[in-house]
Design an enzyme around this catalytic site. Structure first.
Site, PDB file in Angstrom:
ATOM      1  N   LYS A 250      -9.165  -5.501  -7.443  1.00  0.00           N
ATOM      2  CA  LYS A 250      -9.780  -4.281  -7.974  1.00  0.00           C
ATOM      3  C   LYS A 250      -8.752  -3.190  -8.210  1.00  0.00           C
ATOM      4  O   LYS A 250      -8.800  -2.486  -9.199  1.00  0.00           O
ATOM      5  CB  LYS A 250     -10.845  -3.765  -7.009  1.00  0.00           C
ATOM      6  CG  LYS A 250     -12.213  -4.256  -7.397  1.00  0.00           C
ATOM      7  CD  LYS A 250     -13.183  -4.100  -6.260  1.00  0.00           C
ATOM      8  CE  LYS A 250     -12.755  -4.928  -5.092  1.00  0.00           C
ATOM      9  NZ  LYS A 250     -13.527  -6.018  -4.672  1.00  0.00           N
TER      10      LYS A 250
ATOM     11  N   LYS B  45       0.833  -1.211   0.000  1.00  0.00           N
ATOM     12  CA  LYS B  45       0.000   0.000   0.000  1.00  0.00           C
ATOM     13  C   LYS B  45       0.867   1.262   0.000  1.00  0.00           C
ATOM     14  O   LYS B  45       0.512   2.267  -0.600  1.00  0.00           O
ATOM     15  CB  LYS B  45      -0.934   0.015   1.219  1.00  0.00           C
ATOM     16  CG  LYS B  45      -2.105  -0.941   1.086  1.00  0.00           C
ATOM     17  CD  LYS B  45      -3.166  -0.395   0.116  1.00  0.00           C
ATOM     18  CE  LYS B  45      -4.305  -1.392  -0.051  1.00  0.00           C
ATOM     19  NZ  LYS B  45      -5.259  -1.031  -1.083  1.00  0.00           N
TER      20      LYS B  45
ATOM     21  N   LYS C 241      -2.586 -11.542  -8.675  1.00  0.00           N
ATOM     22  CA  LYS C 241      -3.847 -11.857  -8.006  1.00  0.00           C
ATOM     23  C   LYS C 241      -4.967 -10.978  -8.580  1.00  0.00           C
ATOM     24  O   LYS C 241      -4.737  -9.798  -8.840  1.00  0.00           O
ATOM     25  CB  LYS C 241      -3.657 -11.549  -6.512  1.00  0.00           C
ATOM     26  CG  LYS C 241      -4.857 -11.773  -5.648  1.00  0.00           C
ATOM     27  CD  LYS C 241      -4.633 -11.145  -4.280  1.00  0.00           C
ATOM     28  CE  LYS C 241      -5.174  -9.735  -4.210  1.00  0.00           C
ATOM     29  NZ  LYS C 241      -6.192  -9.448  -3.232  1.00  0.00           N
TER      30      LYS C 241
HETATM   31  N1  AQP Z   1      -7.740 -12.889  -6.289  1.00  0.00           N
HETATM   32  C1  AQP Z   1      -8.193 -13.453  -5.178  1.00  0.00           C
HETATM   33  N2  AQP Z   1      -8.089 -14.780  -4.997  1.00  0.00           N
HETATM   34  C2  AQP Z   1      -8.561 -15.366  -3.861  1.00  0.00           C
HETATM   35  N3  AQP Z   1      -9.153 -14.676  -2.866  1.00  0.00           N
HETATM   36  C3  AQP Z   1      -9.272 -13.353  -3.005  1.00  0.00           C
HETATM   37  N4  AQP Z   1      -9.788 -12.390  -2.220  1.00  0.00           N
HETATM   38  C4  AQP Z   1      -9.656 -11.185  -2.810  1.00  0.00           C
HETATM   39  N5  AQP Z   1      -9.051 -11.340  -4.005  1.00  0.00           N
HETATM   40  C5  AQP Z   1      -8.791 -12.667  -4.155  1.00  0.00           C
HETATM   41  C6  AQP Z   1     -10.397 -12.647  -0.925  1.00  0.00           C
HETATM   42  O1  AQP Z   1     -11.669 -12.008  -0.892  1.00  0.00           O
HETATM   43  C7  AQP Z   1     -11.924 -11.568   0.430  1.00  0.00           C
HETATM   44  C8  AQP Z   1     -12.313 -10.108   0.418  1.00  0.00           C
HETATM   45  O2  AQP Z   1     -11.295  -9.341  -0.182  1.00  0.00           O
HETATM   46  P1  AQP Z   1     -10.719  -7.997   0.467  1.00  0.00           P
HETATM   47  O3  AQP Z   1     -11.733  -7.375   1.302  1.00  0.00           O
HETATM   48  O4  AQP Z   1      -9.382  -8.233   1.003  1.00  0.00           O
HETATM   49  O5  AQP Z   1     -10.371  -7.095  -0.657  1.00  0.00           O
HETATM   50  P2  AQP Z   1     -10.952  -6.810  -2.004  1.00  0.00           P
HETATM   51  O6  AQP Z   1     -11.076  -5.379  -1.958  1.00  0.00           O
HETATM   52  O7  AQP Z   1     -12.188  -7.466  -2.431  1.00  0.00           O
HETATM   53  O8  AQP Z   1      -9.818  -7.467  -2.800  1.00  0.00           O
HETATM   54  P3  AQP Z   1      -9.005  -6.735  -3.852  1.00  0.00           P
HETATM   55  O9  AQP Z   1      -9.779  -6.679  -5.126  1.00  0.00           O
HETATM   56  O10 AQP Z   1      -7.673  -7.393  -3.907  1.00  0.00           O
HETATM   57  O11 AQP Z   1      -8.906  -5.309  -3.218  1.00  0.00           O
HETATM   58  P4  AQP Z   1      -7.783  -4.261  -3.333  1.00  0.00           P
HETATM   59  O12 AQP Z   1      -7.423  -4.206  -4.780  1.00  0.00           O
HETATM   60  O13 AQP Z   1      -8.442  -3.025  -2.839  1.00  0.00           O
HETATM   61  O14 AQP Z   1      -6.652  -4.715  -2.457  1.00  0.00           O
HETATM   62  C9  AQP Z   1     -10.650 -11.801   1.237  1.00  0.00           C
HETATM   63  O15 AQP Z   1     -10.793 -12.961   2.013  1.00  0.00           O
HETATM   64  C10 AQP Z   1      -9.606 -11.999   0.183  1.00  0.00           C
HETATM   65  O16 AQP Z   1      -8.569 -12.856   0.627  1.00  0.00           O
END
Ligand code: AQP
Length: 349
Positions: free
Chosen positions: A221, A138, A218
């Protein structure tokens, strides 16, 4: 984290079916997970975590939280945050969370979370937080906004889980390091003030890391490599057709390597015939475009009922707000009890 010590996958077959409408017994093992209100859920969220949320609600006292306090470390537009919080709630409900079987709430609706986070912060060495991989990422992603919340994110996460003495946490693999810090924090608390919190274990699905459309990183978003499962069919098709496949397969007649092709791997979750599909790629009987087109069709078909429900909930925001408010109310006595216990142990009463 030592994944060998945690239940990697909770098999659906092993879960006792629970009658609809029946809330789990509060004395049973408790599961907790949080998800950021980042709008609509993507394929990585569903395959990596939400599928386990849904399975676990059948067996455990399941609590799921939309972590808006966490989101404030990166999202600073109040209207956007509000809209995304409701959108994520609608996504989760559409994907199978059942308010009769689990508790769904918004983190800031139970302000005890930040209070417990402060108390846990006092047993957390700063060095543990500074070494967190997500904090380092981050810092690079938002160099002009390295706020204190980013550093202390794992303490708040530890408080989220500890508040309800949850012992299982369904998450994707990217959260494993955070969860390990949570375990260390509660261990430090228990050591100083006496056994209070369980050390929660991660529960992974069969797809703990879903790669994005770039086929390398991975699905995320913030990277912009997502497949938005509840989006318009045209959007899903566009996202799937943009996926990177086996980069060594140049000509249609070249044999493919399904083991490194993200599209082939994702077919495992959308049909029984994935071995046949992989064989088609390996023998060049089928081309990457055909395989992508088929995947897009299947994803669209698979999520169509959820999308319909998502749109219905979006059109009825009052219903979503009602479910979230009921979730926060349901947790009030648990949170009060926990805060009383912790304060007593720490000498605040
Ligand atoms: N690519 C992924 N593969 C497996 N699990 C994933 N998770 C997220 N991306 C993957 C799991 O989803 C849950 C919620 O995610 P989060 O709240 O950590 O974050 P997010 O905002 O939905 O995920 P992003 O898209 O990766 O967000 P940013 O880009 O903002 O960091 C968690 O249990 C996570 O492990």
């Amino acid at each position: 984290m030592t994944t060998g010590s945690v239940p990697a996958v909770v098999p659906a077959a092993g879960l006792a079916a629970k009658a609809a409408g029946e809330r789990p017994a509060p004395a049973g093992p408790r599961t907790f997970s949080g998800i950021q209100p980042s709008g609509v859920a993507h394929l990585g969220n569903d395959l990596g975590a939400i599928r386990n949320y849904v399975r676990l609600q059948a067996e455990y006292d399941a609590i799921y939280c939309i972590v808006d306090y966490h989101a404030l470390t990166s999202t600073h537009d109040p209207d956007v945050l509000r809209a995304r919080t409701r959108d994520m709630a609608a996504s989760l409900l559409a994907l199978g969370l059942d308010p009769e079987r689990c508790t769904l709430f918004v983190q800031s609706h139970r302000p005890e979370h930040t209070e417990l986070a402060w108390l846990l912060a006092t047993v957390t060495p700063v060095s543990w937080l500074e070494r967190t991989p997500a904090y380092k990422d981050k810092r690079e992603q938002q160099p002009d906004d390295v706020n204190h919340g980013l550093l202390t994110y794992p303490v708040l996460q530890a408080a989220d889980i500890a508040m309800y003495k949850a012992s299982l946490v369904p998450v994707g693999r990217d959260q494993a390091a955070h969860l390990e810090i949570s375990r260390e924090i509660v261990r430090a608390f228990n050591h100083r003030y006496g056994e209070t919190f369980p050390e929660a274990q991660a529960v992974f699905t069969e797809a703990p890391t879903v790669l994005g459309t770039d086929g390398v990183r991975k699905m995320s978003k913030s990277i912009g490599n997502t497949i938005d499962i509840l989006g318009e069919p045209d959007l899903i098709r566009k996202q799937v057709m943009s996926m990177v496949t086996d980069t060594q397969r140049i000509l249609r007649t070249d044999p493919g390597r399904p083991e490194v092709c993200n599209v082939c791997q994702l077919h495992r979750f959308f049909g029984e015939d994935y071995l046949e599909i992989q064989d088609g790629e390996r023998t060049a009987r089928t081309g990457c475009v055909d395989t992508k087109r088929l995947l897009a069709d299947r994803i669209i078909r698979y999520y169509a009922p959820a999308r319909a429900q998502y749109l219905e909930l979006q059109a009825n925001p009052g219903r979503v707000d009602e479910i979230l408010a009921a979730g926060a109310d349901h947790l009030a006595p648990l949170a009060a009890e926990m805060m009383a216990e912790v304060k007593q142990k720490m000498g605040l009463r």
